[in-house]
Scaffold this active site. Structure first.
Site, short mmCIF file in Angstrom:
data_model
loop_
_atom_site.label_atom_id
_atom_site.label_comp_id
_atom_site.label_asym_id
_atom_site.label_seq_id
_atom_site.Cartn_x
_atom_site.Cartn_y
_atom_site.Cartn_z
N GLU A 132 0.85 -1.18 0.00
CA GLU A 132 0.00 0.00 0.00
C GLU A 132 0.90 1.25 0.00
O GLU A 132 1.73 1.43 0.89
CB GLU A 132 -0.92 -0.01 1.23
CG GLU A 132 -1.96 1.08 1.22
CD GLU A 132 -3.02 0.88 2.30
OE1 GLU A 132 -3.28 -0.28 2.69
OE2 GLU A 132 -3.58 1.89 2.77
N GLU A 154 -10.74 4.25 9.33
CA GLU A 154 -10.92 4.03 7.90
C GLU A 154 -11.53 2.67 7.60
O GLU A 154 -11.08 1.95 6.71
CB GLU A 154 -9.57 4.18 7.16
CG GLU A 154 -9.00 5.56 7.31
CD GLU A 154 -7.76 5.79 6.45
OE1 GLU A 154 -7.68 6.84 5.82
OE2 GLU A 154 -6.88 4.92 6.45
N LYS A 194 0.64 9.87 14.08
CA LYS A 194 1.24 10.48 12.89
C LYS A 194 1.71 11.89 13.22
O LYS A 194 1.13 12.56 14.07
CB LYS A 194 0.20 10.53 11.76
CG LYS A 194 -0.14 9.16 11.19
CD LYS A 194 -1.03 9.28 9.94
CE LYS A 194 -1.34 7.89 9.40
NZ LYS A 194 -2.14 7.94 8.14
N ASP A 235 -2.99 13.74 7.92
CA ASP A 235 -2.47 12.51 7.31
C ASP A 235 -1.23 12.74 6.46
O ASP A 235 -1.33 12.74 5.24
CB ASP A 235 -3.56 11.84 6.48
CG ASP A 235 -3.13 10.45 6.02
OD1 ASP A 235 -2.09 9.97 6.48
OD2 ASP A 235 -3.85 9.85 5.20
N GLU A 269 3.91 8.90 -0.06
CA GLU A 269 2.52 8.82 -0.52
C GLU A 269 2.02 10.17 -1.01
O GLU A 269 1.39 10.27 -2.06
CB GLU A 269 1.62 8.32 0.62
CG GLU A 269 0.13 8.33 0.25
CD GLU A 269 -0.77 7.90 1.41
OE1 GLU A 269 -0.26 7.55 2.49
OE2 GLU A 269 -2.00 7.94 1.22
#
Lengths: 681, 681
Positions: free
Chosen positions: A137, A265, A333, A338, A366
């Site tokens: 991912e 999520e 995080k 995010d 990402e």
């Protein structure tokens, strides 16, 4: 004929100096000189330490180095004392880390005096978001090094070789743990056949001091255990986990522990049964306690109907402060949303005073250009670590409130989501290796400066056998500058001034500020975050808005609450302001935004020049690869600038200042091609 | 939902000032003031003249203007005398041209004194490369206005309306002839049903003074006449053409004549029977002589096996000088190869002293960015017209050796390949209208300056009802500058320093310097023209090479022959020089080439700024259209720069100077995508 011609052109490209794939990372075999190593004890780890010293010695020829295990309370388990001729530690791992420190100093020309060095965090962990089917991912460096695409669990020599190289690379920068499956976890990893493979991996990593960890799927008792509930207070669940942990630790007795993504999520979790995160974490903590494992419980949670996603982790976890077992640590995080190119620090840092908190960084890019963009992330992480939370007075930096300097904590840890795969160069982009390196170095020493880390990495990765002044000025200096500027450039061309989450859907690469289909949960669409309208733009998180500012300790709450004192690089994070809002530069917000985007684009053009100029110092494989990626990066940076600025123009119809490079992409085409356009990696 | 959103975005784009499609060209209906017109005679042409005066009068209100036919040998057939209150001419057409001149001066604020004005050329002709199936060879402004895609020959009211608008536009700038079918001619146009349509077209054009012409296919006697030969000396052929001409002129008694492309690019011609171009042209000239028609015989000829295509037209036609009938004129493209962004003038100009020669320009931008690039061609044509051939002493400019000033000639003419189609704005690109306009103006007066023409065109096409200082400085001046710079910019980013024919195959839009498949005739491939190799680049046409320089009159032959005196903008046309050849700037050839390409790119960026700045002065339709095209132009300019420079680097491996914007396209991808990439128009 055409094919032949293309082949000929390709040959032109290949011409040049010695090709090199970058597989050796920062551990290239440079010519070393003889050394004699004295070590009274033996172990697989010490054997590695001795061999590394012999293979990589760049000190005085025929010197003698003593490695010794000592009793010294000032030296923590992974710590050591080094001098030019000795390494002392309380553990075998400490000796190994000392060896790598000594060699790094030799190879980067740093001085070696008698010094005691301890790591900032006890657990310095990579999180691999690797699925059991071999995909990753948000992985951009090829398929998983742990799991095969064909689901085969047989362990090959090739597997062992890559795991060994991987373990060595981690050990060389102090990383001592790795979570080998995705936090969006497949529960099958906890079953027998998979555990056998985990055991094999752990066996290869162990001599390098790297502990293996696993990700847990909360619903495992149901899916693989055939139990009808996953209520953390149900005896059946408690017992199932106790048994399962026993089974696991029988196979891998020194497994480091587990990371859990629950009620986030769409993942299952204790809240499905009206229980709290603490209930869930403590269940697992109790089950793993007898075996010395830890539970890293992630705080990355948010619900679709909340008015401000940025507030939710704090809202859910602060009431639970102190209610967790002592082998639980909350994994947070860096920012409240995010992994965006820039966020303020998560307000949970320092706020949770009775429960240890560990920072989670994302090494894989990402949201920062994936494997295309050259973005050195160390400066972003340094910015986070040095952010002052004020939670225990001035100087309560995120670094200090997480590493045990401020609050007493039994465990301390830091995690980075890995950017590693089967690509020859491991990470897709040659410069992405620097982010793996930097994470390890900062995890070891959270006070390190990004510039020093970059300096080390460049020297270790690119320097010729013999450093020359020409190389220092012609390569090291400009490339280091490029790396140091790269993250701010990315912020500039993607989301300056506090903008966040403006990505195209299902991609997180290109711009998508306009994307908001009907029935899509709004917190998954960019307009939720920019809130642009004819009069202004930005997310009002002040006391008059969602009051997210109140989650910060004074003086930050007041500082952030006032648009005139809020740092401009976070302005639109905390404020909804007029397009004509006056910035410190004297420009309006709109103008400033335009100049920021343009600056980002011009910075990438500058990186291109920097790189093209150093061609003679780099092997042609890496030179061409980075050159091509910089071109794609520029194309994407321009797309960001053109897309976001033209989209915002539809609200206020003000021109882009005329001294700025004009758009080259048409907004309607950017939107129409959004789903057709995917980066070629 | 997505569609709706796109619709909303589109609406944003449409917002703005009064939309306008540009269909009115330079003939917008601005508010006029009353005028009384006195004209003793009547005719369809004079009726138009009177009505135009009344509709467009911008002089003194209620003034009286007299139109009179006079006997005055100083006034040539299409010429006139004007003053503020009168127009005198020897023909009705002359009156009409005088009216348009008067109105243009009023509307552009030019002074009107008593002046006699005669045209430079007797025949001022558009060549439409329109096929009978409605397509247009290298047409970028929509389908043909003369021929239907469904091959229907029925004449509709819509047909007549567009022909009338077309005729009026031509008359307003002095164009008095049009060839309505492609020079690559379908012989069917000479058959009964087609001639009926030609008659209808001629009938609509006639009152506006525009004569109709046709293109002839040399093989017509065979293909439509069923004769076994097309030998121009065969009686059967001679008789067939005599009869055919009689038939044609019975239908259209005032047909202007014919253009012929023979023995060129696979077209049949007299050489198929060992006869000369003169034999062929004279056959047709004799047949058309009784009816007053002329034959325009094209000199665009070259063979696949010649060493230098640029020499062939001269080689074939010079021996025939003086051997043509007096109603033949040789139609010569401006340069010796083929409408490239820059060529030296064709050496046939001035060299043929006993046979009239007419210049052929290409208004449609086959090689200069088609309907995407903003390129004002007038400066290119002015450069040609003002080129000194020295053939009759200093000052023997192309203008003077073709318009009758130097050599006695019964007929004089000039042709332009039209850029006109059924698009609302006629030409695809709004600024391409300026090239139609400029061709007409230069055909009328071959001494005109491009800047004046641009000034007129901008005023007529874009000015508000009332000119203001703000408009003059904010719109007119910068837009004029952009137009004036645009052709040199195109040369810079496509083919600077004398490079030519570097286009991608079958496209003529993007770069294709590398394109050279096996078995392709070499003069259709770019390497034939650039001759790049590790040591140098360019086509050696000196006395040591193909000796094409010898086709020029001294002092040009010597000037061109020496690389140190050859104009640098033609260097690689005439010379093969080292990559390190020292340029006047002090740079090497390679460096200079890089800077030229980069300059072209930066010039287009500048055009974008210019255009974006004038948004408030333009209707939104034209503003958006031109803005989008400039973006595509920049993209293509960058592709040219990146493609050509990187391709040449494969020969010499020198870097692009580091102060230049770096490539953003990869050469292998440019080559691989060459055939997938077509401009969207």
């Amino acid at each position: 004929m055409r094919a032949l011609f293309l082949l000929l052109v390709s040959c032109f490209f290949m011409a040049g100096s010695n090709a090199q794939g970058g597989h050796e990372l920062w551990l290239r075999n440079k010519t070393s000189v003889p050394v004699s190593v004295v070590c009274a004890e033996t172990s697989p780890t010490l054997s590695i330490a001795v061999q590394e010293l012999k293979d990589g010695w760049h000190g005085k020829a025929n010197a003698s180095v003593t490695l010794s295990i000592v009793n010294d309370d000032a030296i923590k388990p992974d710590g050591f004392r080094i001098s030019a001729a000795s390494i002392r530690a309380t553990t075998h791992n400490g000796i190994l880390y000392g060896v790598y420190e000594l060699l790094r100093r030799q190879q980067t020309g740093q001085s070696i005096t008698d010094e005691r060095i301890n790591p900032s965090y006890k657990a310095r962990i990579l999180n691999h978001w690797d699925n059991l089917n071999g995909t990753i991912e948000h992985g951009f460096g090829g398929p998983s090094i742990f799991w095969h695409r064909d689901n085969s669990l047989a362990v090959s020599d090739k597997d062992r070789l890559i795991w060994k190289e991987y373990a060595r690379a981690n050990a060389s920068i102090g990383i001592n743990g790795t979570v080998i499956n995705n936090v969006n976890a497949n529960p099958l990893v906890l079953t027998k056949d998979y555990l056998e493979r985990v055991k094999a991996i752990a066996g290869v990593l162990r001599p390098y001091g790297v502990k293996t960890y696993l990700s847990i799927n909360w619903a495992a008792p149901k899916t693989i255990g055939k139990i009808s509930t996953t209520d953390p207070l149900a005896d059946s669940v408690i017992n199932w986990w106790k048994a399962k942990m026993k089974e696991i630790y029988t196979v891998i007795p020194d497994l480091g522990g587990f990371v859990v993504k629950a009620n986030s999520e769409g993942q299952p979790g204790p809240q499905d049964y009206g229980r709290s995160h603490a209930d869930g974490a403590n269940l697992l903590a109790d089950a793993v306690k007898p075996f010395g494992g830890i539970i890293m419980w992630r705080a990355f949670v948010y619900q679709p109907n909340e008015k401000d996603r940025a507030k939710q982790a704090y809202n859910e976890f602060m009431p639970l402060d102190g209610k967790f077992r002592d082998n639980v640590i909350i994994q947070v995080k860096n920012g409240p949303v995010d992994f965006q190119p820039r966020e303020p620090f998560s307000p949970l840092f320092g706020a949770m005073k009775q429960t240890p908190v560990m920072p989670e960084f994302q090494i894989t890019q990402e949201y920062l250009g994936q494997s295309i963009h050259l973005v050195y992330l160390s400066t972003m992480w340094e910015e986070l670590l040095q952010s002052d939370t004020y939670q225990a007075g001035k100087g309560s930096t995120v670094a200090r409130v997480t590493d045990g300097s401020v609050y007493p904590q039994k465990i301390s840890a830091i995690a980075g989501v890995a950017n590693i795969g089967l690509d020859t160069n491991w990470c897709g982009h040659d410069f992405a290796q620097a982010n793996w390196y930097a994470f390890g170095r900062l995890a070891w020493n959270n006070r390190l400066k990004s510039e020093q880390i970059a300096d080390e990495w460049i020297r270790l990765t690119f320097s010729p056998e013999t450093n020359t002044t020409a190389w220092n000025t012609g390569f090291l200096a400009p490339v280091k500058q490029m790396m140091m500027d790269s993250r701010e450039a990315c912020v500039n061309y993607m989301m300056p001034l506090g903008l966040h989450h403006q990505f195209s859907a299902n991609d997180h690469y290109g711009p998508g500020a306009w994307w908001a289909p009907a029935r899509m949960r709004s917190d998954w669409t960019p307009p939720y975050y920019h809130k642009a309208e004819p009069n202004g733009v930005g997310f009002d998180r002040t006391t008059k808005g969602t009051n997210a500012v109140s989650q910060y300790h004074e003086p930050l709450a007041s500082l952030f609450n006032n648009p005139n004192t809020c740092p401009e690089n976070l302005l639109l994070w905390f404020h909804h302001v007029s397009w004509d809002f006056k910035m410190k530069s004297g420009r309006t917000l709109w103008q400033e935004m335009c100049y920021k985007y343009d600056k980002g684009v011009q910075q990438v053009r500058g990186f291109q020049k920097t790189w093209d100029k150093v061609e003679s110092y780099v092997d042609s494989t890496r030179f061409r690869s980075v050159q091509r990626k910089l071109r794609s990066q520029l194309t994407n940076a321009i797309l960001w600038k053109d897309g976001i600025l033209q989209y915002f123009q539809t609200f206020h119809h003000q021109p882009i200042p005329f001294d700025i490079e004009r758009p080259v992409n048409n907004l309607d085409e950017i939107i129409a091609n959004e789903f057709a356009r995917r980066p070629s990696r």
